[in-house]
Write a protein that holds these residues in place. Structure first.
Motif, PDB file in Angstrom:
ATOM      1  N   THR A 217     -28.421  -3.979  12.754  1.00  0.00           N
ATOM      2  CA  THR A 217     -27.477  -4.342  13.806  1.00  0.00           C
ATOM      3  C   THR A 217     -26.081  -3.807  13.535  1.00  0.00           C
ATOM      4  O   THR A 217     -25.210  -3.909  14.379  1.00  0.00           O
ATOM      5  N   THR A 223     -20.820   1.414  17.198  1.00  0.00           N
ATOM      6  CA  THR A 223     -20.624   2.312  18.337  1.00  0.00           C
ATOM      7  C   THR A 223     -19.776   1.649  19.425  1.00  0.00           C
ATOM      8  O   THR A 223     -19.498   2.257  20.444  1.00  0.00           O
TER       9      THR A 223
ATOM     10  N   VAL B  93     -24.825   3.399  23.819  1.00  0.00           N
ATOM     11  CA  VAL B  93     -25.665   4.004  22.784  1.00  0.00           C
ATOM     12  C   VAL B  93     -26.852   3.113  22.440  1.00  0.00           C
ATOM     13  O   VAL B  93     -26.685   1.937  22.121  1.00  0.00           O
ATOM     14  N   ILE B 100     -31.405  -6.322  16.922  1.00  0.00           N
ATOM     15  CA  ILE B 100     -30.599  -7.298  17.665  1.00  0.00           C
ATOM     16  C   ILE B 100     -30.499  -8.557  16.815  1.00  0.00           C
ATOM     17  O   ILE B 100     -31.229  -8.705  15.829  1.00  0.00           O
ATOM     18  N   TYR B 112     -22.010 -10.842  23.669  1.00  0.00           N
ATOM     19  CA  TYR B 112     -21.232 -10.457  22.484  1.00  0.00           C
ATOM     20  C   TYR B 112     -20.754  -9.012  22.598  1.00  0.00           C
ATOM     21  O   TYR B 112     -19.573  -8.709  22.415  1.00  0.00           O
ATOM     22  N   PHE B 113     -21.685  -8.120  22.952  1.00  0.00           N
ATOM     23  CA  PHE B 113     -21.298  -6.709  23.054  1.00  0.00           C
ATOM     24  C   PHE B 113     -20.397  -6.462  24.256  1.00  0.00           C
ATOM     25  O   PHE B 113     -19.525  -5.598  24.212  1.00  0.00           O
ATOM     26  N   ARG B 160     -27.975  -4.076  25.996  1.00  0.00           N
ATOM     27  CA  ARG B 160     -26.747  -4.074  25.204  1.00  0.00           C
ATOM     28  C   ARG B 160     -26.024  -2.734  25.334  1.00  0.00           C
ATOM     29  O   ARG B 160     -24.801  -2.686  25.441  1.00  0.00           O
TER      30      ARG B 160
END
Lengths: 394, 259
Positions: A217, A223, B93, B100, B112-113, B160
């Motif tokens: 992760t 990125t 990406v 995960i 979160y992302f 994500r």
């Protein structure tokens, strides 16, 4: 990446904390071990001390050839010592540990005593057995008191004051205050409080470093616009919070245990109240933030969880072994010892327990040194998070 | 729009001659050398090559994880090495590492992302909800992802990558390990991205997949570009009747497949 975003750091820190606290099993066992180990050792020490003092109070003297020294037997009985006359097979039983010590009266004891020669008594014991030595010492003291009484009586018969035969009298003045004597038993607390500040961090540090790498992760995370320094600070903060929780639980465990362990009954007037609690926290808060920083920097070096674990346990044993030096040291600590991480903390915690004054410079060291170490370690950690070599798995 | 010009990357590998050797020898491995290609908006570009050809290294350089030793690349005009932060916001990406967070739910993983991409709480939640229903994850969205199947995990990972609605999408072997149904829905999704006018660059070692999806194909082997053009041009250039034969001819040998 020159910018440092506090809000992104907060997002990562919050997620890491939620993630860590959901790992119920490992968190629970780590906190449980921390909460239970100190108080458990305290209780064991209490019961051992109590058992020893009870054994010494209710002592039995095995005497071989008791019939040759009826006067000694009477003396001992008057002093509250129970007599076990002529035990069988006593040497083997002392060796085995059934008997702690045996008084062997010489067959010529009575005649030697009557003629004024030194009458012989042999104390048979096994000095390598720890639990026997206080009993042996007590028996020896009782026989000495008999000898002193006879000696004094002989002098008086000859019209000489017994004081003449005592040219020097040794009196002991123990300077340790009652609090200090109690604190000696409870220095164990300083050790376990520091232990909590280490245990609380290990599992969490492993999870956010090697765990993240192993679960693959970290790469997706890198990125996104988040920078490695933001990640490093956030992870450090999350692990430190868990660690601080462990320290608080450990101290609370002691507070609760001390309610149930009646140390006062043992003559240990020990005080761990609000003042001591605050003093402990003042030392342990910076400590709880320093240890995770070091562990994270070490944990991030590994490519796999296994590598990280071994490099991390190196750091852990270092923290665990340093106070052993203080424990075992026979000479006085050198001045710089107060500034060695872990050892300095241990010394100040002990002073808090002994109600000693702590100089301002030592308080400053308790905060400044951890700040410096944590800064360097978090920087190293952030560098390692972005290391291309570790990313490419080479 | 991705424009890569002469990207190169070397790795130095330390090796011991035997288990007990004290000295290490350093060997330089050229992972990617002089790779140039363009990937346009509204097109699907396939990066095709055998295992170890340098596909992942190329994608890692384009996603700012690795710094190229030489060469340059721009994504929508932003320079790869000069404007990293801008690049990271433009890109979605799905890299080689597709892990995960197990203890977080699918929705928490996405949000979160989203937040890390700078989205507000409410728009993050809305976008996550949209992706969850598009990916067919509604029934699982609020469960920890620990018990998810590989296909379900891949869906979370792709969600994500797309959470901030990026214009350019990099996908590293997105169908690896998926069953037929999941592979089909992944292809569906990639076509959907094309329809939205996105620039999609994806890598694969599977011929049929590339033939079925790509507008353009960049074939690389041993770190070098062997061919750059449409699948039809690839057939013509190699003179083969099937793309698979063409691929083998273009990479110059058939041992590459098993290397």
């Amino acid at each position: 990446m020159k910018t440092f975003s506090l809000s992104r750091t907060a997002i990562v820190a919050r997620k890491e904390l939620v993630d860590l606290l959901r790992d119920r099993k490992s968190i629970f066992w780590a906190l449980f071990a921390v909460a239970i180990s100190g108080p458990l050792v305290l209780c064991i020490l209490y019961f051992v001390t109590k058992a020893v003092s009870e054994r010494i109070d209710k002592i039995t003297a095995p005497i071989v050839n008791a019939q040759f020294a009826p006067d000694l037997v009477r003396h001992l009985e008057r002093r509250g010592v129970k007599i076990d006359a002529n035990p069988v097979d006593y040497e083997a039983r002392v060796k085995r540990g059934d008997l702690d010590a045996v008084i062997l009266v010489d067959p010529d004891f009575a005649s030697a005593l009557a003629q004024g020669y030194p009458a012989k008594i042999t104390l048979i014991t096994e000095s390598s057995r720890d639990r026997s030595s206080p009993i042996a010492a007590k028996l020896s003291r009782e026989v000495q008191s008999y000898a002193a009484r006879i000696g004094a009586e002989r002098l008086m018969l000859r019209g000489i004051a017994p004081a003449v035969a005592m040219p020097v009298k040794v009196e002991e003045l123990d300077l340790s205050s009652p609090e200090q004597r109690g604190a000696r038993l409870l220095q164990i607390m300083s050790f376990y409080a520091l232990f909590a500040g280490l245990m609380g961090a290990i599992a969490a540090a492993l999870d956010v470093t090697a765990g993240e790498r192993e679960r693959q992760t970290l790469e997706p995370l890198l990125t996104t616009p988040v920078t490695t320094s933001e990640l490093a600070v956030a992870k450090w903060f999350a692990v430190s919070s868990v660690n601080l929780l462990a320290v608080t639980i450990s101290l609370s465990g002691f507070l609760i245990a001390l309610q149930f362990v009646p140390l006062a009954k043992l003559g240990v007037p020990f005080n761990f109240g609000a003042r001591e609690f605050m003093g402990f926290m003042a030392v342990l808060i910076p400590f709880a933030f320093m240890v995770p920083a070091v562990l994270l920097a070490m944990g991030a070096a590994g490519k796999t969880a296994k590598e990280a674990q071994s490099s991390l346990s190196m750091g852990a044993s270092l923290v665990g072994l340093l106070p052993m030096i203080s424990f075992l040291r026979q000479t006085q600590a050198p001045w710089w010892d107060a500034f060695v991480p872990v050892n300095g903390q241990y010394a100040v915690l002990s002073k808090v327990l002994r109600s000693e004054a702590i100089p301002a410079i030592e308080w400053a060291a308790m905060w400044l040194i951890p700040v410096v170490i944590a800064t360097v370690a978090v920087y190293a950690f952030s560098r390692r998070l972005g290391d291309e070599k570790l990313l490419a798995g080479r | 729009m991705i424009s890569a010009q002469a990207l190169s990357k070397n790795f130095t590998v330390k090796e011991r001659t035997s288990t007990f050797a004290l000295k290490t020898k350093t060997r330089v491995v050229s992972a990617v050398s002089n790779v140039s290609f363009d990937a346009r908006d509204g097109e699907i570009t396939g990066l095709l090559g055998p295992n170890g050809a340098g596909k992942t290294t190329t994608l890692r350089m384009l996603s700012t994880l690795l710094t190229p030793d030489s060469g340059r690349a721009t994504i929508d005009g932003a320079d790869l090495t000069q404007q990293r932060a801008a690049i990271r916001q433009k890109l979605g990406v799905l890299g080689d590492a597709k892990g995960i967070y197990w203890r977080l739910t699918a929705r928490e993983n996405l949000i979160y992302f989203a937040k890390l991409q700078g989205m507000s709480e409410s728009s993050a939640a809305a976008r996550a909800e949209l992706l969850i229903s598009e990916l067919g994850l509604s029934a699982l969205a609020d469960r920890p992802t620990q018990g998810f199947s590989q296909g379900e995990r891949m869906k979370v990972a792709i969600g994500r990558a797309l959470i901030h609605d990026p214009q350019t999408v990099l996908l590293d072997e997105p169908t690896n390990g998926l069953d037929i149904m999941s592979t089909r829905s992944m292809r569906e999704l990639i076509r959907g991205l094309k329809a939205q006018g996105k620039c999609v660059l994806f890598s694969s070692h599977i011929m049929q997949e590339v033939a079925a999806l790509c507008d353009r194909v960049v074939i690389i082997a041993k770190g070098r570009v062997m061919f750059d053009g449409t699948p039809a041009e690839a057939l013509k250039a190699s003179g083969a009747t099937t793309l698979e034969d063409g691929f083998v001819k273009l990479i110059g040998s058939d041992e590459g497949l098993f290397a």
